[in-house]
Write a protein that holds these residues in place. Structure first.
Motif, PDB file in Angstrom:
ATOM      1  N   UNK A 163     111.748 -91.052  52.795  1.00 32.77           N
ATOM      2  CA  UNK A 163     111.503 -89.928  51.908  1.00 32.77           C
ATOM      3  C   UNK A 163     110.687 -88.858  52.627  1.00 32.77           C
ATOM      4  N   UNK A 164     110.790 -87.645  52.128  1.00 29.57           N
ATOM      5  CA  UNK A 164     110.065 -86.525  52.712  1.00 29.57           C
ATOM      6  C   UNK A 164     109.239 -85.836  51.629  1.00 29.57           C
ATOM      7  N   UNK A 165     108.207 -85.132  52.078  1.00 29.68           N
ATOM      8  CA  UNK A 165     107.388 -84.343  51.157  1.00 29.68           C
ATOM      9  C   UNK A 165     106.655 -83.290  51.961  1.00 29.68           C
ATOM     10  N   UNK A 166     105.922 -82.430  51.257  1.00 35.11           N
ATOM     11  CA  UNK A 166     105.012 -81.547  51.947  1.00 35.11           C
ATOM     12  C   UNK A 166     103.895 -82.359  52.584  1.00 35.11           C
ATOM     13  N   UNK A 167     103.251 -81.781  53.571  1.00 30.60           N
ATOM     14  CA  UNK A 167     102.188 -82.504  54.256  1.00 30.60           C
ATOM     15  C   UNK A 167     100.946 -82.597  53.378  1.00 30.60           C
ATOM     16  N   UNK A 178     106.219 -77.264  53.316  1.00 30.23           N
ATOM     17  CA  UNK A 178     107.462 -77.617  54.027  1.00 30.23           C
ATOM     18  C   UNK A 178     107.585 -79.138  54.123  1.00 30.23           C
ATOM     19  N   UNK A 179     108.784 -79.690  53.933  1.00 30.47           N
ATOM     20  CA  UNK A 179     108.969 -81.149  53.896  1.00 30.47           C
ATOM     21  C   UNK A 179     108.935 -81.773  55.284  1.00 30.47           C
ATOM     22  N   UNK A 180     107.739 -81.852  55.850  1.00 27.52           N
ATOM     23  CA  UNK A 180     107.574 -82.362  57.210  1.00 27.52           C
ATOM     24  C   UNK A 180     106.752 -83.644  57.253  1.00 27.52           C
ATOM     25  N   UNK A 181     106.539 -84.231  56.086  1.00 24.75           N
ATOM     26  CA  UNK A 181     105.924 -85.559  55.994  1.00 24.75           C
ATOM     27  C   UNK A 181     107.036 -86.552  55.689  1.00 24.75           C
ATOM     28  N   UNK A 182     107.051 -87.661  56.430  1.00 26.54           N
ATOM     29  CA  UNK A 182     108.106 -88.662  56.297  1.00 26.54           C
ATOM     30  C   UNK A 182     107.474 -90.022  56.063  1.00 26.54           C
ATOM     31  N   UNK A 183     108.079 -90.797  55.170  1.00 25.10           N
ATOM     32  CA  UNK A 183     107.500 -92.118  54.904  1.00 25.10           C
ATOM     33  C   UNK A 183     108.566 -93.110  54.458  1.00 25.10           C
ATOM     34  N   UNK A 184     108.239 -94.392  54.647  1.00 22.78           N
ATOM     35  CA  UNK A 184     109.124 -95.485  54.251  1.00 22.78           C
ATOM     36  C   UNK A 184     108.979 -95.676  52.747  1.00 22.78           C
ATOM     37  N   UNK A 185     110.035 -95.367  52.030  1.00 23.18           N
ATOM     38  CA  UNK A 185     110.010 -95.490  50.580  1.00 23.18           C
ATOM     39  C   UNK A 185     109.704 -96.929  50.168  1.00 23.18           C
ATOM     40  N   UNK A 186     108.825 -97.099  49.186  1.00 22.51           N
ATOM     41  CA  UNK A 186     108.454 -98.386  48.587  1.00 22.51           C
ATOM     42  C   UNK A 186     107.456 -99.195  49.409  1.00 22.51           C
ATOM     43  N   UNK A 194     101.949 -94.888  44.514  1.00 27.57           N
ATOM     44  CA  UNK A 194     101.528 -95.573  43.291  1.00 27.57           C
ATOM     45  C   UNK A 194     102.103 -96.980  43.256  1.00 27.57           C
ATOM     46  N   UNK A 195     101.508 -97.842  42.434  1.00 25.46           N
ATOM     47  CA  UNK A 195     102.000 -99.209  42.305  1.00 25.46           C
ATOM     48  C   UNK A 195     103.438 -99.248  41.814  1.00 25.46           C
ATOM     49  N   UNK A 196     103.805 -98.296  40.976  1.00 27.34           N
ATOM     50  CA  UNK A 196     105.167 -98.253  40.446  1.00 27.34           C
ATOM     51  C   UNK A 196     106.195 -97.963  41.533  1.00 27.34           C
ATOM     52  N   UNK A 197     105.765 -97.332  42.613  1.00 23.76           N
ATOM     53  CA  UNK A 197     106.687 -96.984  43.700  1.00 23.76           C
ATOM     54  C   UNK A 197     106.833 -98.099  44.733  1.00 23.76           C
ATOM     55  N   UNK A 198     106.010 -99.131  44.655  1.00 17.60           N
ATOM     56  CA  UNK A 198     105.990-100.189  45.658  1.00 17.60           C
ATOM     57  C   UNK A 198     107.006-101.277  45.325  1.00 17.60           C
ATOM     58  N   UNK A 199     107.696-101.769  46.339  1.00 20.88           N
ATOM     59  CA  UNK A 199     108.573-102.927  46.172  1.00 20.88           C
ATOM     60  C   UNK A 199     108.025-104.056  47.038  1.00 20.88           C
ATOM     61  N   UNK A 200     107.429-105.052  46.387  1.00 21.77           N
ATOM     62  CA  UNK A 200     106.798-106.141  47.138  1.00 21.77           C
ATOM     63  C   UNK A 200     107.794-107.122  47.719  1.00 21.77           C
ATOM     64  N   UNK A 201     109.047-107.035  47.300  1.00 18.75           N
ATOM     65  CA  UNK A 201     110.068-107.953  47.810  1.00 18.75           C
ATOM     66  C   UNK A 201     110.463-107.616  49.244  1.00 18.75           C
ATOM     67  N   UNK A 202     110.534-106.322  49.563  1.00 19.53           N
ATOM     68  CA  UNK A 202     110.996-105.951  50.907  1.00 19.53           C
ATOM     69  C   UNK A 202     110.146-104.860  51.578  1.00 19.53           C
TER      70      UNK A 202
END
Length: 206
Positions: A163-167, A178-186, A194-202
């Motif tokens: 996923x991308x977002x602003x810095x 500008x969407x120059x921040x990148x991260x591994x979703x979940x 947030x806890x709701x965005x986390x997937x503890x399975x993978x």
């Protein structure tokens, strides 16, 4: 693949995405520590109002950014050290800020360095450097991979979704959102997730 080929082959924003899932390690005085990179930010040099080299600014402090691809650039903000890696040819001052890692090596050492439980150990650029035990700029100008600080680009986990977002924490000029921040979703070690965005399975890995 050599570290130079890894950087020379793409634009800085593309490199920031490719860094996700690679293994960052530091051979510290107390033992090997590190983890998977889960969050990065790209800084696009002289045209980027949030970059340290905006408008061609070149000082003793940001000189590592002007080094060859793979040059380590450590700087401090509010008493915390942050890790940036130059990504383009010499004298092209672009880089990637490593914002968060999922610790996988030497967790007990990292906890001793930074006694914070769970994701708070490394879910931010200053936090991860504290956990690694890096509290100075002595590695500036070194090429990452040549000595104690390394990024294993050949041993990469594949994110399920990037996923991308602003810095974060940037409020300078036209480049703030500008969407120059990148991260591994979940992945729970991503800063501000947030806890709701986390997937503890993978944890966001394939």
């Amino acid at each position: 693949m050599t570290i130079h080929n890894f950087y020379d082959s793409d634009t800085t924003d593309q490199i920031a995405k490719k860094m996700l899932g690679t293994l960052l390690t530091y051979d510290s005085p107390n033992g090997l520590v590190g983890g998977r990179i889960v969050e990065t930010e790209a800084y696009m040099g002289e045209r980027d109002s949030a970059a340290h080299a905006f408008n061609g600014k070149r000082t003793a402090s940001n000189e590592p950014l002007y080094g060859p691809p793979g040059t380590i650039y450590i700087y401090s903000i509010h008493g915390r050290y942050l890790l940036d890696v130059a990504t383009q040819a010499k004298d092209v001052p672009q880089g990637v800020l490593i914002r968060a890692i999922q610790p996988t090596i030497g967790q007990e050492i990292m906890y001793h360095n930074r006694p914070k439980h769970g994701v708070e150990l490394t879910n931010g650029p200053g936090k991860l450097m504290g956990a690694l035990g890096i509290e100075d700029k002595l590695m500036n100008f070194q090429i990452i991979g040549d000595d104690k600080l390394k990024i294993d680009i050949d041993n990469r986990l594949e994110p399920r979704q990037i996923k991308t977002s602003g810095r974060i924490g940037v409020s300078k000029g036209d480049w703030t959102d500008k969407p120059l921040r990148y991260y591994v979703s979940h992945n729970p070690y991503v800063s501000g997730l947030t806890k709701a965005e986390v997937n503890i399975a993978h944890f966001g890995w394939k």
